[in-house]
Write a protein that holds these residues in place. Structure first.
Motif, PDB file in Angstrom:
ATOM      1  N   ARG A 267     -71.961  56.972  61.535  1.00 52.26           N
ATOM      2  CA  ARG A 267     -71.276  56.151  62.550  1.00 52.26           C
ATOM      3  C   ARG A 267     -69.927  55.685  62.028  1.00 52.26           C
ATOM      4  O   ARG A 267     -68.926  55.671  62.753  1.00 52.26           O
ATOM      5  CB  ARG A 267     -72.124  54.918  62.904  1.00 52.26           C
ATOM      6  N   ASP A 268     -69.905  55.302  60.759  1.00 52.84           N
ATOM      7  CA  ASP A 268     -68.670  54.790  60.183  1.00 52.84           C
ATOM      8  C   ASP A 268     -67.622  55.897  60.077  1.00 52.84           C
ATOM      9  O   ASP A 268     -66.438  55.666  60.344  1.00 52.84           O
ATOM     10  CB  ASP A 268     -68.971  54.198  58.801  1.00 52.84           C
ATOM     11  N   ARG A 269     -68.080  57.093  59.735  1.00 54.74           N
ATOM     12  CA  ARG A 269     -67.144  58.230  59.642  1.00 54.74           C
ATOM     13  C   ARG A 269     -66.547  58.518  61.026  1.00 54.74           C
ATOM     14  O   ARG A 269     -65.346  58.741  61.181  1.00 54.74           O
ATOM     15  CB  ARG A 269     -67.915  59.452  59.121  1.00 54.74           C
ATOM     16  N   ILE A 270     -67.385  58.459  62.045  1.00 52.48           N
ATOM     17  CA  ILE A 270     -66.923  58.734  63.413  1.00 52.48           C
ATOM     18  C   ILE A 270     -65.945  57.644  63.868  1.00 52.48           C
ATOM     19  O   ILE A 270     -64.916  57.935  64.488  1.00 52.48           O
ATOM     20  CB  ILE A 270     -68.147  58.877  64.340  1.00 52.48           C
ATOM     21  N   ALA A 271     -66.244  56.402  63.523  1.00 49.01           N
ATOM     22  CA  ALA A 271     -65.342  55.303  63.887  1.00 49.01           C
ATOM     23  C   ALA A 271     -63.977  55.495  63.219  1.00 49.01           C
ATOM     24  O   ALA A 271     -62.927  55.281  63.845  1.00 49.01           O
ATOM     25  CB  ALA A 271     -65.956  53.970  63.468  1.00 49.01           C
ATOM     26  N   GLN A 272     -63.997  55.934  61.966  1.00 45.45           N
ATOM     27  CA  GLN A 272     -62.715  56.152  61.271  1.00 45.45           C
ATOM     28  C   GLN A 272     -61.902  57.253  61.939  1.00 45.45           C
ATOM     29  O   GLN A 272     -60.681  57.158  62.055  1.00 45.45           O
ATOM     30  CB  GLN A 272     -62.968  56.514  59.810  1.00 45.45           C
ATOM     31  N   PRO A 359     -67.875  57.192  73.814  1.00 46.63           N
ATOM     32  CA  PRO A 359     -69.144  57.703  73.266  1.00 46.63           C
ATOM     33  C   PRO A 359     -69.227  57.442  71.762  1.00 46.63           C
ATOM     34  O   PRO A 359     -68.260  57.672  71.032  1.00 46.63           O
ATOM     35  CB  PRO A 359     -69.087  59.206  73.566  1.00 46.63           C
ATOM     36  N   MET A 360     -70.373  56.958  71.322  1.00 44.61           N
ATOM     37  CA  MET A 360     -70.576  56.673  69.890  1.00 44.61           C
ATOM     38  C   MET A 360     -72.056  56.806  69.550  1.00 44.61           C
ATOM     39  O   MET A 360     -72.894  56.137  70.154  1.00 44.61           O
ATOM     40  CB  MET A 360     -70.081  55.249  69.576  1.00 44.61           C
ATOM     41  N   HIS A 361     -72.347  57.704  68.640  1.00 44.09           N
ATOM     42  CA  HIS A 361     -73.701  57.844  68.086  1.00 44.09           C
ATOM     43  C   HIS A 361     -73.561  58.685  66.821  1.00 44.09           C
ATOM     44  O   HIS A 361     -72.535  59.361  66.636  1.00 44.09           O
ATOM     45  CB  HIS A 361     -74.652  58.469  69.109  1.00 44.09           C
ATOM     46  N   PRO A 362     -74.568  58.654  65.931  1.00 46.39           N
ATOM     47  CA  PRO A 362     -74.390  59.307  64.621  1.00 46.39           C
ATOM     48  C   PRO A 362     -74.266  60.827  64.689  1.00 46.39           C
ATOM     49  O   PRO A 362     -73.900  61.444  63.697  1.00 46.39           O
ATOM     50  CB  PRO A 362     -75.657  58.924  63.846  1.00 46.39           C
ATOM     51  N   TYR A 363     -74.585  61.425  65.829  1.00 48.13           N
ATOM     52  CA  TYR A 363     -74.616  62.889  65.905  1.00 48.13           C
ATOM     53  C   TYR A 363     -73.438  63.453  66.696  1.00 48.13           C
ATOM     54  O   TYR A 363     -73.441  64.608  67.098  1.00 48.13           O
ATOM     55  CB  TYR A 363     -75.972  63.352  66.466  1.00 48.13           C
ATOM     56  N   LEU A 364     -72.428  62.608  66.910  1.00 49.22           N
ATOM     57  CA  LEU A 364     -71.205  63.059  67.590  1.00 49.22           C
ATOM     58  C   LEU A 364     -70.436  63.960  66.612  1.00 49.22           C
ATOM     59  O   LEU A 364     -69.900  63.489  65.611  1.00 49.22           O
ATOM     60  CB  LEU A 364     -70.375  61.834  67.983  1.00 49.22           C
ATOM     61  N   ASP A 365     -70.396  65.291  66.900  1.00 52.44           N
ATOM     62  CA  ASP A 365     -69.762  66.195  65.933  1.00 52.44           C
ATOM     63  C   ASP A 365     -68.234  66.191  66.115  1.00 52.44           C
ATOM     64  O   ASP A 365     -67.713  65.742  67.136  1.00 52.44           O
ATOM     65  CB  ASP A 365     -70.355  67.609  66.031  1.00 52.44           C
ATOM     66  N   ASP A 370     -63.135  65.420  68.913  1.00 49.92           N
ATOM     67  CA  ASP A 370     -61.738  65.811  69.142  1.00 49.92           C
ATOM     68  C   ASP A 370     -61.452  65.971  70.629  1.00 49.92           C
ATOM     69  O   ASP A 370     -60.363  65.624  71.100  1.00 49.92           O
ATOM     70  CB  ASP A 370     -61.414  67.113  68.405  1.00 49.92           C
ATOM     71  N   ARG A 371     -62.430  66.512  71.335  1.00 49.18           N
ATOM     72  CA  ARG A 371     -62.276  66.664  72.785  1.00 49.18           C
ATOM     73  C   ARG A 371     -62.066  65.286  73.438  1.00 49.18           C
ATOM     74  O   ARG A 371     -61.223  65.122  74.324  1.00 49.18           O
ATOM     75  CB  ARG A 371     -63.563  67.316  73.328  1.00 49.18           C
TER      76      ARG A 371
END
Ligand code: PLP
Length: 382
Positions: A267-272, A359-365, A370-371
């Motif tokens: 989640r933190d990686r996605i937020a960054q 959208p936010m969840h740990p499996y957001l690739d 990017d989309r």
């Protein structure tokens, strides 16, 4: 630009992805409960409670039927009721204040800080003055760790101490996050969390938990959880509830807790990545030094009037958004008769017009994210 949007809809929170990852382990855990048939307070409940306590460093973890019940059980155990004031942020989910009204006490609304979305500690003393002027007894404060970011718990504890308030942390969105090297659950006088499926640590239905280091309080909460039982269930020493966590949910949560730390990192990686992609075009959330967030939501701010256009543009590309929260509690029909603390709630009003969650969840690739980033940038530039 001849860009053809990808029509595949993106889920706002993808529970299926985690289900695919953990399916076998969860099926086996549920099957064990179906075999022993101890559906209420089976062995998985005590096991989960000790795992949760160890995870956050609290002395007691008491599971219960929902996050709302978790908050309610603490207020009931503290004997908070008519004539008492409990200070709540206005910019939160309704349950924070709902439980206060349910026990007959009065929620007094306090403003939040624009940057953190969380209770402004400076609002507490003026709100306590308002409560006293109205003849209410200031009893407790319920800071919320909104969208997964801890509130400023040291400043809140100091302001609470000055007014002799009990601090009940509403960590329904923040469980798993830390504040100055302590995890939520081990910080306030008591802490409540929710295992609603969409929360960072969710079960397969409703569930919740309470954390406290106070032995006496833990004992009273456990009694209220089962009809106010005394020495056994046919000895009733106080008014209580049926507020237990199902054994099946406990079994599921134990499996999910094993991967929760990894999910928090994801989640933190996605937020960054969101911050890098959107930081120069919208106000993106920041995490103060010494804090971590579990990113229950990724919520950006736009000038008033911009977000509806963004939501509509993203929708045409299959990208969902959500507004948490469009109406602050002090303007809700069910709550608008309750007092607002001196100092007002102007920031809550402003945020309600500016926020939009992506959208936010740990499996957001990365390609999917990017989309989303691309679509947000195009919509806001256009
Ligand atoms: C979800 C939530 C609750 C209530 O939790 P439930 O398990 O749905 O009862 C309470 N407070 C906040 C801030 C929440 O987000």
């Amino acid at each position: 630009m001849n860009r053809r949007p990808d029509p595949a809809p993106i889920p706002f929170i993808d529970l299926q992805a985690q289900r695919r990852r953990l399916g076998g382990a969860i099926d086996a855990a549920v099957a064990r409960v179906l075999t022993h048939c101890q559906f209420v307070m089976g062995p998985e409940v005590a096991k989960l409670e000790s795992e949760l306590a160890a995870f956050c460093g609290a002395r007691h973890a008491i599971s219960c039927a929902s996050g709302t019940d978790a908050l309610l059980l603490v207020l009931m155990a503290k004997g908070i009721g008519p004539g008492d004031a409990v200070f709540c942020p206005s910019f939160t989910f309704c349950a924070t204040a709902e439980v206060v009204a349910l026990v007959g006490a009065t929620p007094v609304f306090v403003d939040v800080e624009a940057e953190s979305f969380n209770l402004d500690p400076k609002g507490l003393a003026p709100a306590a003055a308002t409560a006293k002027r109205l003849g209410l007894k200031p009893k407790a404060v319920t800071p919320v760790d909104l969208f997964g970011l801890p509130a400023d718990h040291d400043a809140i504890a100091a302001a609470a101490k000055a007014e002799n308030l009990f601090v009940l942390d509403d960590a329904a969105q923040g469980f798993g996050a830390s504040y100055k090297n302590r995890k939520l659950g081990a910080i306030a006088d008591a802490c409540a969390t929710s295992f609603f499926p969409a929360k960072p640590l969710g079960c397969f239905g409703d569930g919740g938990a309470i954390f406290t280091d106070d032995d006496k309080l833990a004992e009273v909460i456990k009694s209220i959880r089962v009809h106010g039982q005394g020495s056994d269930k046919y000895d009733n020493v106080r008014i209580g509830l049926t507020a237990r966590l199902d054994t099946i949910q406990a079994a599921i949560l134990s499996e999910k807790l094993k991967i929760f730390p990894e999910e928090i990192v994801a989640r933190d990686r996605i937020a960054q990545r969101y911050a890098e992609g959107l930081g120069n075009i919208a106000i993106t959330p920041t995490v103060p030094k010494g804090y971590t967030s579990v990113w229950a939501q990724y919520t950006i701010r736009l000038p008033k009037g911009r977000r509806d256009g963004l939501a509509a543009a993203l929708k045409t590309e299959g990208i969902p958004t959500a507004i948490y929260y469009p109406i602050p509690l002090h303007r809700q029909q069910a709550y608008k008769h309750f007092p607002v603390g001196e100092g007002g709630v102007a920031v809550s009003d402003r945020l309600a017009d500016e926020v939009i969650s992506l959208p936010m969840h740990p499996y957001l690739d990365a390609p999917t994210q990017d989309r989303i980033i691309d679509a947000v940038r195009r919509a806001l530039k256009g």
